[in-house]
Design a protein around this motif. Structure first.
Motif, short mmCIF file in Angstrom:
data_model
loop_
_atom_site.label_atom_id
_atom_site.label_comp_id
_atom_site.label_asym_id
_atom_site.label_seq_id
_atom_site.Cartn_x
_atom_site.Cartn_y
_atom_site.Cartn_z
N ARG A 181 0.84 -1.20 0.00
CA ARG A 181 0.00 0.00 0.00
C ARG A 181 0.87 1.25 0.00
O ARG A 181 1.71 1.42 0.89
N GLY A 182 0.70 2.11 -1.00
CA GLY A 182 1.41 3.37 -1.05
C GLY A 182 2.37 3.45 -2.22
O GLY A 182 3.00 2.46 -2.60
N ASP A 199 -0.86 -1.83 -5.90
CA ASP A 199 -0.88 -0.78 -4.89
C ASP A 199 -2.30 -0.68 -4.35
O ASP A 199 -3.21 -0.18 -5.03
N SER A 201 -3.63 1.21 -2.35
CA SER A 201 -4.17 2.55 -2.10
C SER A 201 -5.12 2.99 -3.21
O SER A 201 -5.94 3.89 -3.01
N TYR A 202 -5.02 2.37 -4.39
CA TYR A 202 -5.95 2.74 -5.46
C TYR A 202 -6.35 1.58 -6.37
O TYR A 202 -7.17 1.75 -7.27
#
Length: 353
Positions: A181-182, A199, A201-202
């Motif tokens: 994540r990130g 990822d 995060s998205y």
């Protein structure tokens, strides 16, 4: 000597001394050589692992009575040897791991439990290797028997054990998919030559991995390496091939996953629970061979140890915060050396000295 004592169970990230479970003693007794094959090591570097964070809170499976000195894997130099020690001499560079005690300037171990650090290997890297890389090596090489061309899916891929699994997977010739994540973590994983990075995060992990598998004309995932647990495990199960291996490493999410037995039966999955530390009791030979092979890989440059944060013993609350807040990429280390350099990030490999 200086030593970090856990005097009560609690959150080690608190910076208020009166409330902290950790206290730095500067007058702790130096451990004695109390048996003939004992070796005392002056510690150079010691790892912070997620297990250490849990143990200080009383949430780990092993619960020592307080007070105790936490700490597991370490590197350093032989300071003194017992009369029957034949494998080491004073000054030798060594690394090892213990159930407790490495958050201190000195530790005593039997000569049979120490490993000589190969010439040219960085000592901080050697101190970061045993637990994280040992866990991933035993899991992938010994338990899942990962082979060239298989698809390996690594959850929590930017953490200590996750990053180790990614590198070991590449050494084994696997097609490696890394989940983190990130942006910073994703970029770093791509720099290691990972075949595909998700990822969180998205991106949706299922869609991203399925798209990659389809583009590469691959059927599915052969080995799932899971130190995370929770919902992420449930999502990734649908990506697994018939006959896949599931490696249960830990539960960083705080949630225990449910792996349906009926689906495991139909798809012929093998579920491996891996508590690496118990190998010292039940299969010590496997563990010792694993560490030796990893040190050989380190010396040959096949693996590198990424240390994103370093701290002194007095900065232990900050060190634990880096683990708790998932700030680390790779390893968090405590360096017991006043002359140390302390960059925010450093990449340690066998080529550095």
């Amino acid at each position: 000597m200086e030593a970090l004592l856990c005097r009560k169970l609690g959150d080690p990230t608190t910076e208020e001394r009166s409330n902290s479970p950790m206290v730095l003693s500067k007058i702790h007794p130096i451990p004695e050589l109390d048996y003939p094959t004992a070796v005392r090591v002056r510690i150079k570097a010691t790892s912070l692992n997620y297990a250490n964070y849990l143990q200080v809170q009383g949430k780990y499976q092993e619960k020592p009575p307080v007070p105790f000195i936490p700490g597991s894997d370490y590197s350093g130099f032989v300071d003194a040897v017992g009369p029957n020690v034949s494998q080491f001499k004073v000054g030798d560079p060594v690394c090892s791991f213990a159930s407790l005690g490495s958050f201190a300037q000195f530790i005593v171990a039997d000569q049979s439990q120490l490993f000589k650090v190969p010439e040219g290997c960085d000592m901080v890297a050697a101190g970061a290797l045993p637990v994280a890389y040992g866990t991933s090596h035993v899991a992938l090489v010994h338990r899942a028997i990962l082979s060239s061309g298989q698809v390996l899916l690594v959850l929590g891929a930017a953490g200590g054990v996750g990053l180790a699994a990614v590198q070991i997977g590449k050494v084994c010739g696997a097609i490696v998919i890394a989940v983190a994540r990130g942006t910073e973590k994703a970029h770093f994983l791509k720099s290691l030559g990972v075949d595909h990075v998700v990822d969180l995060s998205y991106e949706n992990v299922t869609k991203s991995v399925k798209d990659f598998l389809h583009a590469r004309k691959l059927k599915g995932v052969d080995v799932l390496y899971d130190p995370v647990g929770g919902k992420l495990t449930k999502e990734t199960l649908r990506l697994l091939n018939w006959g896949a291996n599931i490696l249960v490493i830990g539960f960083a999410s705080g949630e225990f996953p449910v792996i349906p037995a009926n689906i495991a039966l139909v798809k012929n999955w093998t579920v491996h629970g891996l508590y690496w530390g118990s190998y010292r009791i039940h299969r010590p030979g496997v563990l010792e061979d694993s560490i030796r092979e990893l040190l050989s890989w380190l010396a040959r440059g096949l693996i590198t140890i990424h240390v994103s944060h370093t701290y002194s013993l007095s900065e232990v609350s900050l060190a634990f915060s880096a683990i708790k807040d998932r700030k680390a990429i790779g390893k968090v280390m405590i360096i017991l050396d006043d002359k140390r350099n302390k960059p925010s990030k450093m990449l340690l490999s066998a080529a550095l000295k």
